[in-house]
Scaffold this motif. Structure first.
Motif, PDB file in Angstrom:
ATOM      1  N   LEU A 173       0.822  -1.209   0.000  1.00  0.00           N
ATOM      2  CA  LEU A 173       0.000   0.000   0.000  1.00  0.00           C
ATOM      3  C   LEU A 173       0.861   1.266   0.000  1.00  0.00           C
ATOM      4  O   LEU A 173       0.573   2.234  -0.718  1.00  0.00           O
ATOM      5  N   VAL A 174       1.938   1.266   0.782  1.00  0.00           N
ATOM      6  CA  VAL A 174       2.794   2.456   0.870  1.00  0.00           C
ATOM      7  C   VAL A 174       3.484   2.725  -0.459  1.00  0.00           C
ATOM      8  O   VAL A 174       3.523   3.867  -0.936  1.00  0.00           O
ATOM      9  N   ILE A 175       4.056   1.685  -1.067  1.00  0.00           N
ATOM     10  CA  ILE A 175       4.745   1.881  -2.356  1.00  0.00           C
ATOM     11  C   ILE A 175       3.761   2.334  -3.428  1.00  0.00           C
ATOM     12  O   ILE A 175       4.066   3.214  -4.246  1.00  0.00           O
ATOM     13  N   SER A 176       2.563   1.755  -3.420  1.00  0.00           N
ATOM     14  CA  SER A 176       1.544   2.170  -4.402  1.00  0.00           C
ATOM     15  C   SER A 176       1.162   3.635  -4.181  1.00  0.00           C
ATOM     16  O   SER A 176       0.994   4.408  -5.145  1.00  0.00           O
ATOM     17  N   LEU A 177       1.030   4.045  -2.928  1.00  0.00           N
ATOM     18  CA  LEU A 177       0.667   5.429  -2.617  1.00  0.00           C
ATOM     19  C   LEU A 177       1.765   6.402  -3.021  1.00  0.00           C
ATOM     20  O   LEU A 177       1.497   7.470  -3.606  1.00  0.00           O
ATOM     21  N   LEU A 178       3.010   6.045  -2.731  1.00  0.00           N
ATOM     22  CA  LEU A 178       4.124   6.916  -3.121  1.00  0.00           C
ATOM     23  C   LEU A 178       4.231   7.027  -4.628  1.00  0.00           C
ATOM     24  O   LEU A 178       4.539   8.104  -5.165  1.00  0.00           O
ATOM     25  N   SER A 179       3.996   5.932  -5.338  1.00  0.00           N
ATOM     26  CA  SER A 179       4.060   5.968  -6.800  1.00  0.00           C
ATOM     27  C   SER A 179       2.955   6.836  -7.383  1.00  0.00           C
ATOM     28  O   SER A 179       3.152   7.529  -8.393  1.00  0.00           O
ATOM     29  N   ALA A 180       1.785   6.800  -6.754  1.00  0.00           N
ATOM     30  CA  ALA A 180       0.644   7.535  -7.289  1.00  0.00           C
ATOM     31  C   ALA A 180       0.730   9.032  -6.985  1.00  0.00           C
ATOM     32  O   ALA A 180       0.351   9.863  -7.815  1.00  0.00           O
ATOM     33  N   LYS A 181       1.241   9.441  -5.830  1.00  0.00           N
ATOM     34  CA  LYS A 181       1.190  10.842  -5.426  1.00  0.00           C
ATOM     35  C   LYS A 181       2.493  11.606  -5.664  1.00  0.00           C
ATOM     36  O   LYS A 181       2.497  12.831  -5.668  1.00  0.00           O
ATOM     37  N   PHE A 182       3.630  10.860  -5.802  1.00  0.00           N
ATOM     38  CA  PHE A 182       4.916  11.544  -5.944  1.00  0.00           C
ATOM     39  C   PHE A 182       5.660  11.014  -7.160  1.00  0.00           C
ATOM     40  O   PHE A 182       5.193  10.085  -7.842  1.00  0.00           O
ATOM     41  N   ASP A 183       6.856  11.579  -7.394  1.00  0.00           N
ATOM     42  CA  ASP A 183       7.616  11.128  -8.552  1.00  0.00           C
ATOM     43  C   ASP A 183       8.199   9.744  -8.305  1.00  0.00           C
ATOM     44  O   ASP A 183       8.190   9.218  -7.196  1.00  0.00           O
ATOM     45  N   ALA A 188      11.117   4.364  -5.975  1.00  0.00           N
ATOM     46  CA  ALA A 188      12.362   3.651  -6.252  1.00  0.00           C
ATOM     47  C   ALA A 188      13.227   3.533  -4.997  1.00  0.00           C
ATOM     48  O   ALA A 188      13.788   2.470  -4.702  1.00  0.00           O
ATOM     49  N   ILE A 189      13.345   4.651  -4.243  1.00  0.00           N
ATOM     50  CA  ILE A 189      14.140   4.612  -3.007  1.00  0.00           C
ATOM     51  C   ILE A 189      13.525   3.640  -2.007  1.00  0.00           C
ATOM     52  O   ILE A 189      14.227   2.834  -1.381  1.00  0.00           O
ATOM     53  N   THR A 190      12.204   3.709  -1.864  1.00  0.00           N
ATOM     54  CA  THR A 190      11.531   2.817  -0.914  1.00  0.00           C
ATOM     55  C   THR A 190      11.685   1.356  -1.314  1.00  0.00           C
ATOM     56  O   THR A 190      12.037   0.502  -0.488  1.00  0.00           O
ATOM     57  N   LEU A 313       6.011   2.748   8.209  1.00  0.00           N
ATOM     58  CA  LEU A 313       6.553   1.565   7.553  1.00  0.00           C
ATOM     59  C   LEU A 313       7.801   1.059   8.277  1.00  0.00           C
ATOM     60  O   LEU A 313       8.063  -0.143   8.323  1.00  0.00           O
ATOM     61  N   TYR A 314       8.568   1.984   8.837  1.00  0.00           N
ATOM     62  CA  TYR A 314       9.831   1.625   9.484  1.00  0.00           C
ATOM     63  C   TYR A 314       9.594   0.730  10.694  1.00  0.00           C
ATOM     64  O   TYR A 314      10.326  -0.242  10.904  1.00  0.00           O
ATOM     65  N   ILE A 315       8.567   1.020  11.482  1.00  0.00           N
ATOM     66  CA  ILE A 315       8.329   0.252  12.703  1.00  0.00           C
ATOM     67  C   ILE A 315       8.055  -1.228  12.399  1.00  0.00           C
ATOM     68  O   ILE A 315       8.745  -2.107  12.908  1.00  0.00           O
ATOM     69  N   PRO A 316       7.049  -1.560  11.526  1.00  0.00           N
ATOM     70  CA  PRO A 316       6.845  -2.993  11.233  1.00  0.00           C
ATOM     71  C   PRO A 316       7.993  -3.595  10.436  1.00  0.00           C
ATOM     72  O   PRO A 316       8.290  -4.778  10.576  1.00  0.00           O
TER      73      PRO A 316
END
Length: 626
Positions: A173-183, A188-190, A313-316
């Motif tokens: 979910l986090v990677i999909s959200l970052l891809s959709a809202k940011f460059d 890629a970094i995540t 994301l870092y905690i889990p």
């Protein structure tokens, strides 16, 4: 159904077997989980809902921050927009807890039930294994393996459902959200950091696995040494070997200590590497977001969103490394238990085995050309043939090591014969169910081992449904009721580990009472009165003769005076029957039996001419062994 095989099993020390692959171990769990698939599916649905709500929290936080960037003097926006967002923020937080607890409610009973079922199956399988396995096993190590294995199953399932799957869902979910809202650089970094993190964690954890296996090995060995010493407490004291046992135990503890230090040191390396990867990734993402805010392409809320997502994301993810390590350790712990569960039975019910059928007239026992050896290169019984007619008593006498007790073990089918056959009521015992066979036979063994429970429990073990008055009647017949009644707690008296609180004679009388309570059609008395004094022996011998009347009875004895009334006496030596006949017939034959009889009679008088059975027994055993 377990495979019916008569092939001798692998050595009992299953710990030395080759390690299973992780996937093969996990596959063992799938059939158990599949039975609860609908409940598991509901739990997973709640899990996904909780993670969607969890990812929605940073999004609302971003909107809340952006909503606060209002023009001065706009009271309506200040009052309405943030309040709605705050309410939504609180609702999401509440839904996370709600769905998480629903997942716990749905899945925890599944994990607990599966762990209980596999643990019970392993225990049942161990009880069904042959006597050979249990003679070669190490009780402390096997017990430790079962305990760790049962705990690891529940831990593994909980880790997978509560940690691994939720973390993977959240990462997606986090990677999909970052891809959709940011460059693309944010995703890629995540993704790069996650890939590097997983590779590093798996590699280092696999390296650390060797230390965990070594820890388990040393832990089992240390437990074995401790249990052996405690079980044989009296022997340790007899020979003043406390320091020796402490040194043996400490030797394993020292090895365990060295391996555990290596394991902990490697854990520090793992934790440091994981923290470094995450720290670099978070720094790069926050730097990219800060550049965007400065350039005006991103809002302050976007910066908060990126930071919140990465912290979330870092905690889990940081915990994922710990969980992966625990999963690996749980799989290692499960290996030995599954190895125990995979042990094939040397003696198993044949396909289509039937219960033993005995006519009201009794059960005749026949040995037909029986040959047997505990090892392939050492034969114990050579072509043994004899009959025990229904309702009659046959005695077997001879020196130690002649194979007398082996006859009893073969009748119970603790082992299968190497050649020939044993029949009961005309039925080959290999074609019968072991349960029905053993239900029809009662034995009073020479070496009685009792459960660490009450006297009543140990007597009632002969028939667990027996009432208290039936237990007392059996105790009276075994001439132990008076002793039990004289103790402060009576039948509730604890007998101690393996019955060590009782004397040898008391233990043997409990064993006699237990067998009398069982009341089977076939009886085996293996030196049933060897630990008793003369007065009690004569009384119980008369009682046993009465009990054996009209029952098919095999008596194994050293003292010939206890078998003179047998319908037939077999004289065994070196696994062969040398003579057979009644007491009078064997005396008239004037051969080996007559020689043994004269020897025991000559030693039956004490120094003053008075009977001294204890001294006579000692001399008899010594002479026969020579």
């Amino acid at each position: 159904m377990r495979p019916a095989t008569l092939t001798p099993p692998a050595p009992a020390d299953v710990a030395t077997g080759a390690p299973r692959s992780d996937w093969s171990t996990l596959k063992k769990l799938l059939p158990y989980v599949w039975q609860w698939r609908y409940r598991v599916a509901l739990a997973l649905a709640c899990l996904i809902a909780a993670k969607v709500a969890n990812v929605g929290v940073p999004l609302l936080l971003k909107s809340l921050v952006d909503a606060l960037a209002l023009k001065p003097g706009d009271p309506q926006a200040v009052l309405v927009v943030p309040v709605a967002l705050l309410i939504g923020y609180g609702a999401l937080r509440l839904s996370i807890t709600l769905f998480t607890e629903l997942r716990e409610f749905l899945f925890y009973p599944v994990a607990a039930r599966i762990a209980r079922r596999i643990g019970l199956e392993t225990f049942d399988h161990l009880l069904s294994l042959s006597l050979r396995f249990h003679l070669e096993r190490q009780t402390g190590g096997v017990s430790r393996d079962i305990d760790r294995g049962a705990r690891s199953i529940q831990s593994l399932l909980n880790y997978l459902i509560y940690n691994i799957v939720p973390t993977l869902v959240e990462i997606t979910l986090v990677i999909s959200l970052l891809s959709a809202k940011f460059d693309v650089w944010f995703a890629a970094i995540t993704f790069g950091a996650l890939l590097l993190y997983i590779v590093f964690t798996v590699t280092v954890t696999e390296w650390r696995t060797t230390f965990r296996r070594a820890m388990n090995e040393q832990d089992s060995k240390a437990s074995t040494k401790a249990v052996d010493a405690l079980i044989n407490y009296e022997t340790v004291k007899y020979f003043s070997n406390e320091k020796f046992e402490q040194a043996r135990y400490d030797d394993n503890l020292q090895r365990l200590e060295r391996v555990s230090i290596k394991s902990q040191t490697s854990l520090s390396v793992l934790n440091l590497g994981q923290s470094l990867i995450i720290a670099v990734a978070v720094t790069l993402l926050v730097w990219r977001a800060t550049e965007g805010v400065v350039a005006g392409t991103l809002t302050l809320g976007d910066l908060v969103l990126v930071n919140a997502l990465m912290i979330q994301l870092y905690i889990p993810l940081n915990f994922l490394g710990v969980i992966y390590r625990e999963i690996k350790q749980s799989i290692i712990d499960m290996e030995k238990m599954f190895s125990l569960l995979g042990q094939h039975r040397e003696v198993a019910d044949a396909p289509g085995a039937k219960p033993l059928a005995i006519d009201p007239g009794g059960a005749e026992v026949r040995f037909r050309n029986v040959r047997f050896g505990y090892d392939l290169d050492r034969t114990i019984l050579h072509d043994i043939s004899f009959d025990i007619p229904a309702g009659k008593t046959v005695a077997v006498v001879g020196p130690s090591g002649s194979g007398k007790s082996t006859l009893a073990r073969l009748m119970f089918r603790f082992y299968d014969v190497s050649a020939g056959r044993i029949e009961i009521a005309g039925q080959d015992i290999r074609s019968l169910t072991q349960h029905s066979l053993r239900q029809a036979i009662g034995i009073v063994p020479q070496d009685t081992v009792l459960f660490n429970d009450t006297i009543e429990y140990n007597i009632a073990y002969g028939r667990t449904t027996a009432a208290r008055n039936e237990v007392e009647a059996a105790a009276q017949a075994a001439h132990i009721h008076a002793f039990i009644a004289s103790t402060p707690k009576g039948y509730d008296t604890m007998v101690g580990e393996r019955g060590l609180k009782l004397s040898g004679g008391e233990k043997q009388r409990v064993a006699i009472a237990r067998t009398l309570l069982k009341d089977p059609p076939i009886l085996i008395f293996d030196e049933a009165t060897s630990a008793l004094d003369s007065a009690n022996e004569r009384a119980i011998q008369a009682e046993l003769q009465g009990v054996a009347r009209n029952k098919t009875t095999l008596v194994i004895a050293h003292r010939l005076s206890t078998v003179v009334d047998a319908h037939q006496i077999l004289v065994m030596e070196h696994g062969r029957i040398l003579e057979r006949g009644s007491h009078a017939e064997l005396l008239a034959l004037n051969a080996r039996y007559a020689e043994m009889w004269r020897l025991q009679q000559s030693h039956s008088e004490g120094p003053q001419g008075s009977p001294d059975p204890a001294q006579a027994m000692e001399r008899n055993v010594q002479t026969l062994l020579e």
